[in-house]
Design an enzyme around this catalytic site. Structure first.
Site, PDB file in Angstrom:
ATOM      1  N   ASP A 122     -10.051 -17.616  -3.102  1.00  0.00           N
ATOM      2  CA  ASP A 122      -9.279 -16.485  -2.575  1.00  0.00           C
ATOM      3  C   ASP A 122      -9.976 -15.210  -3.053  1.00  0.00           C
ATOM      4  O   ASP A 122     -10.825 -15.246  -3.945  1.00  0.00           O
ATOM      5  CB  ASP A 122      -7.835 -16.536  -3.095  1.00  0.00           C
ATOM      6  CG  ASP A 122      -7.008 -15.344  -2.623  1.00  0.00           C
ATOM      7  OD1 ASP A 122      -7.008 -15.062  -1.408  1.00  0.00           O
ATOM      8  OD2 ASP A 122      -6.392 -14.661  -3.459  1.00  0.00           O
ATOM      9  N   SER A 123      -9.555 -14.075  -2.495  1.00  0.00           N
ATOM     10  CA  SER A 123     -10.097 -12.796  -2.941  1.00  0.00           C
ATOM     11  C   SER A 123      -9.695 -12.486  -4.378  1.00  0.00           C
ATOM     12  O   SER A 123     -10.272 -11.609  -5.000  1.00  0.00           O
ATOM     13  CB  SER A 123      -9.563 -11.686  -2.044  1.00  0.00           C
ATOM     14  OG  SER A 123      -8.173 -11.548  -2.239  1.00  0.00           O
ATOM     15  N   TYR A 134      -9.775  -8.080  -0.150  1.00  0.00           N
ATOM     16  CA  TYR A 134     -10.643  -8.285   1.011  1.00  0.00           C
ATOM     17  C   TYR A 134     -10.035  -7.652   2.270  1.00  0.00           C
ATOM     18  O   TYR A 134     -10.751  -7.305   3.202  1.00  0.00           O
ATOM     19  CB  TYR A 134     -10.802  -9.786   1.299  1.00  0.00           C
ATOM     20  CG  TYR A 134     -11.771 -10.548   0.418  1.00  0.00           C
ATOM     21  CD1 TYR A 134     -12.337  -9.980  -0.723  1.00  0.00           C
ATOM     22  CD2 TYR A 134     -12.103 -11.859   0.736  1.00  0.00           C
ATOM     23  CE1 TYR A 134     -13.211 -10.715  -1.515  1.00  0.00           C
ATOM     24  CE2 TYR A 134     -12.977 -12.592  -0.047  1.00  0.00           C
ATOM     25  CZ  TYR A 134     -13.527 -12.018  -1.174  1.00  0.00           C
ATOM     26  OH  TYR A 134     -14.388 -12.760  -1.942  1.00  0.00           O
ATOM     27  N   GLY A 135      -8.714  -7.566   2.298  1.00  0.00           N
ATOM     28  CA  GLY A 135      -7.981  -7.310   3.539  1.00  0.00           C
ATOM     29  C   GLY A 135      -8.296  -6.018   4.256  1.00  0.00           C
ATOM     30  O   GLY A 135      -8.049  -5.882   5.445  1.00  0.00           O
ATOM     31  N   CYS A 166      -6.993 -18.167   1.545  1.00  0.00           N
ATOM     32  CA  CYS A 166      -6.934 -16.738   1.833  1.00  0.00           C
ATOM     33  C   CYS A 166      -6.883 -16.589   3.349  1.00  0.00           C
ATOM     34  O   CYS A 166      -7.788 -17.065   4.054  1.00  0.00           O
ATOM     35  CB  CYS A 166      -8.189 -16.065   1.270  1.00  0.00           C
ATOM     36  SG  CYS A 166      -8.343 -14.314   1.656  1.00  0.00           S
ATOM     37  N   ASN A 167      -5.835 -15.964   3.842  1.00  0.00           N
ATOM     38  CA  ASN A 167      -5.702 -15.776   5.292  1.00  0.00           C
ATOM     39  C   ASN A 167      -6.815 -14.884   5.827  1.00  0.00           C
ATOM     40  O   ASN A 167      -7.354 -15.111   6.909  1.00  0.00           O
ATOM     41  CB  ASN A 167      -4.363 -15.121   5.607  1.00  0.00           C
ATOM     42  CG  ASN A 167      -3.193 -16.036   5.296  1.00  0.00           C
ATOM     43  OD1 ASN A 167      -2.623 -16.628   6.192  1.00  0.00           O
ATOM     44  ND2 ASN A 167      -2.833 -16.177   4.030  1.00  0.00           N
ATOM     45  N   THR A 168      -7.143 -13.850   5.056  1.00  0.00           N
ATOM     46  CA  THR A 168      -8.142 -12.872   5.493  1.00  0.00           C
ATOM     47  C   THR A 168      -9.509 -13.540   5.660  1.00  0.00           C
ATOM     48  O   THR A 168     -10.176 -13.377   6.688  1.00  0.00           O
ATOM     49  CB  THR A 168      -8.225 -11.745   4.436  1.00  0.00           C
ATOM     50  OG1 THR A 168      -6.902 -11.262   4.205  1.00  0.00           O
ATOM     51  CG2 THR A 168      -9.108 -10.622   4.888  1.00  0.00           C
ATOM     52  N   GLU A 210      -2.385  -7.651  -7.768  1.00  0.00           N
ATOM     53  CA  GLU A 210      -3.562  -7.873  -8.614  1.00  0.00           C
ATOM     54  C   GLU A 210      -3.451  -7.063  -9.908  1.00  0.00           C
ATOM     55  O   GLU A 210      -4.000  -7.435 -10.931  1.00  0.00           O
ATOM     56  CB  GLU A 210      -4.855  -7.495  -7.863  1.00  0.00           C
ATOM     57  CG  GLU A 210      -5.242  -8.477  -6.763  1.00  0.00           C
ATOM     58  CD  GLU A 210      -5.773  -9.829  -7.285  1.00  0.00           C
ATOM     59  OE1 GLU A 210      -6.271  -9.892  -8.430  1.00  0.00           O
ATOM     60  OE2 GLU A 210      -5.674 -10.810  -6.524  1.00  0.00           O
ATOM     61  N   CYS A 225      -0.235 -14.117   3.845  1.00  0.00           N
ATOM     62  CA  CYS A 225      -1.233 -13.763   2.822  1.00  0.00           C
ATOM     63  C   CYS A 225      -0.811 -14.538   1.589  1.00  0.00           C
ATOM     64  O   CYS A 225       0.382 -14.546   1.241  1.00  0.00           O
ATOM     65  CB  CYS A 225      -1.201 -12.257   2.546  1.00  0.00           C
ATOM     66  SG  CYS A 225      -2.139 -11.766   1.085  1.00  0.00           S
ATOM     67  N   THR A 226      -1.771 -15.185   0.931  1.00  0.00           N
ATOM     68  CA  THR A 226      -1.379 -16.061  -0.183  1.00  0.00           C
ATOM     69  C   THR A 226      -0.885 -15.289  -1.415  1.00  0.00           C
ATOM     70  O   THR A 226      -0.338 -15.881  -2.332  1.00  0.00           O
ATOM     71  CB  THR A 226      -2.543 -16.994  -0.575  1.00  0.00           C
ATOM     72  OG1 THR A 226      -3.734 -16.197  -0.722  1.00  0.00           O
ATOM     73  CG2 THR A 226      -2.763 -18.057   0.485  1.00  0.00           C
ATOM     74  N   HIS A 227      -1.069 -13.985  -1.427  1.00  0.00           N
ATOM     75  CA  HIS A 227      -0.468 -13.191  -2.508  1.00  0.00           C
ATOM     76  C   HIS A 227       1.048 -13.026  -2.308  1.00  0.00           C
ATOM     77  O   HIS A 227       1.792 -12.836  -3.266  1.00  0.00           O
ATOM     78  CB  HIS A 227      -1.079 -11.789  -2.550  1.00  0.00           C
ATOM     79  CG  HIS A 227      -2.446 -11.712  -3.157  1.00  0.00           C
ATOM     80  ND1 HIS A 227      -3.571 -12.175  -2.523  1.00  0.00           N
ATOM     81  CD2 HIS A 227      -2.875 -11.203  -4.348  1.00  0.00           C
ATOM     82  CE1 HIS A 227      -4.637 -11.956  -3.290  1.00  0.00           C
ATOM     83  NE2 HIS A 227      -4.233 -11.365  -4.402  1.00  0.00           N
TER      84      HIS A 227
HETATM   85  N1  DGL Z   1      -4.721 -13.682  -0.444  1.00  0.00           N
HETATM   86  C1  DGL Z   1      -5.475 -12.996   0.571  1.00  0.00           C
HETATM   87  C2  DGL Z   1      -4.933 -13.424   1.937  1.00  0.00           C
HETATM   88  O1  DGL Z   1      -4.323 -14.478   2.030  1.00  0.00           O
HETATM   89  C3  DGL Z   1      -5.451 -11.539   0.268  1.00  0.00           C
HETATM   90  C4  DGL Z   1      -6.489 -10.758   0.932  1.00  0.00           C
HETATM   91  C5  DGL Z   1      -6.891  -9.498   0.252  1.00  0.00           C
HETATM   92  O2  DGL Z   1      -7.615  -9.580  -0.736  1.00  0.00           O
HETATM   93  O3  DGL Z   1      -6.565  -8.426   0.764  1.00  0.00           O
HETATM   94  O4  DGL Z   1      -5.111 -12.768   2.945  1.00  0.00           O
END
Ligand code: DGL
Length: 272
Positions: A11-12, A43-44, A74-76, A155, A187-189
């Protein structure tokens, strides 16, 4: 590739860690090697080129650790890098997070459910959730909102309080949310916000992407005869910046784990 090899997951940052309790419950024999790109999160809001570069670097790093499969938690990164990574590594089973969520929602959403999709700017701009769901479930009423302030706050370790509530309500004003039955945490966050979301919007159903992803991983590994039979090595957690928030999140999400955490700067040449 042997079934006793580890599953790589990235993930990011720390968001992908929310997938781990589900993975460990369903696949207790698997060794997991996690990579959180904490030095370069989020990353988003970055360009597709940058997200692809970061995702490729992490995949190469995990491949050098001998992984048998890869989960993009990570979805992104799934939205941007999944097709390219599959093309580059045809031998490696790669599981993205978006398609399993679409498949599961297409089976479980109520008729005419009004679903608000939440995600990073990149995920929402990709339109992948909406286009996939529209094909499989044209009856659903879909909306989508990018929530770019949430990942940086999480974060930073901001998990509750007025500041976080304000950030949630900034992207999700009641006037908007009142038109929906459910929120897709794309988003996994975002599962880290479950308590706040439930308190601010009682009665709304929340969909956690991990619930959809993990059964697909299990089925995929089983079909490929790659399921581990016994746990042969401890999980390893790498981060490009081993921040205290990353370490605290491992302890919170995986209590009792004697976590092996390691710092890894991806700019270091692979031979070191
Ligand atoms: N957990 C990432 C996701 O699922 C977060 C992306 C990010 O870093 O913005 O999209």
């Amino acid at each position: 590739m042997h079934k006793s090899a580890a599953i790589g997951i990235f993930d990011s940052g720390l968001g992908g860690l929310t997938v781990l309790p589900f993975l460990k419950a369903e696949l207790p024999h698997e060794q997991l090697i996690y990579f959180g790109d904490t030095a370069r999160t989020p990353y988003g809001s970055k360009s597709a080129k940058t997200i692809l570069k970061f995702s490729s670097e992490i995949t190469d790093f995990l491949l050098r650790r001998g992984i048998k499969a890869l989960i993009i938690a990570c979805n992104t990164a799934t939205a941007i890098a999944l097709p390219e990574l599959r093309k580059k590594h045809p031998e490696l089973p790669i599981f993205g997070i978006i398609q399993p969520v679409i498949q599961r929602l297409s089976r479980s959403a109520a008729p005419g459910e009004r679903l608000l999709i939440l995600g990073t700017k990149t995920t929402i701009n990709s339109g992948l959730y909406e286009s996939g769901l529209k094909v499989l479930r044209p009856d659903l009423e879909l909306g989508a909102v990018a929530c770019p302030t949430w990942v940086p706050l999480l974060e930073e370790g901001v998990r509750d309080g007025a500041f976080l509530d304000a950030a949630i309500q900034y992207h999700l004003p009641l006037d908007l949310v009142k038109n929906y039955d459910s929120l897709l945490l794309g988003c996994t966050h975002y599962p880290l916000l479950k308590n706040s979301l439930q308190r601010l919007y009682p009665g709304l159903k929340l969909y956690d992407p991990s619930e959809s992803l993990v059964p697909v991983v299990k089925e995929g590994l089983s079909e490929l005869k790659l399921l581990a039979e016994q746990k042969e090595a401890e999980d390893i957690f790498y981060a490009s910046d081993l921040s205290s928030n990353f370490l605290n999140m491992i302890t919170e999400l995986l209590p009792g784990t004697d976590a092996d955490t390691r710092f890894r700067d991806l700019s270091i040449p692979p031979e070191f």
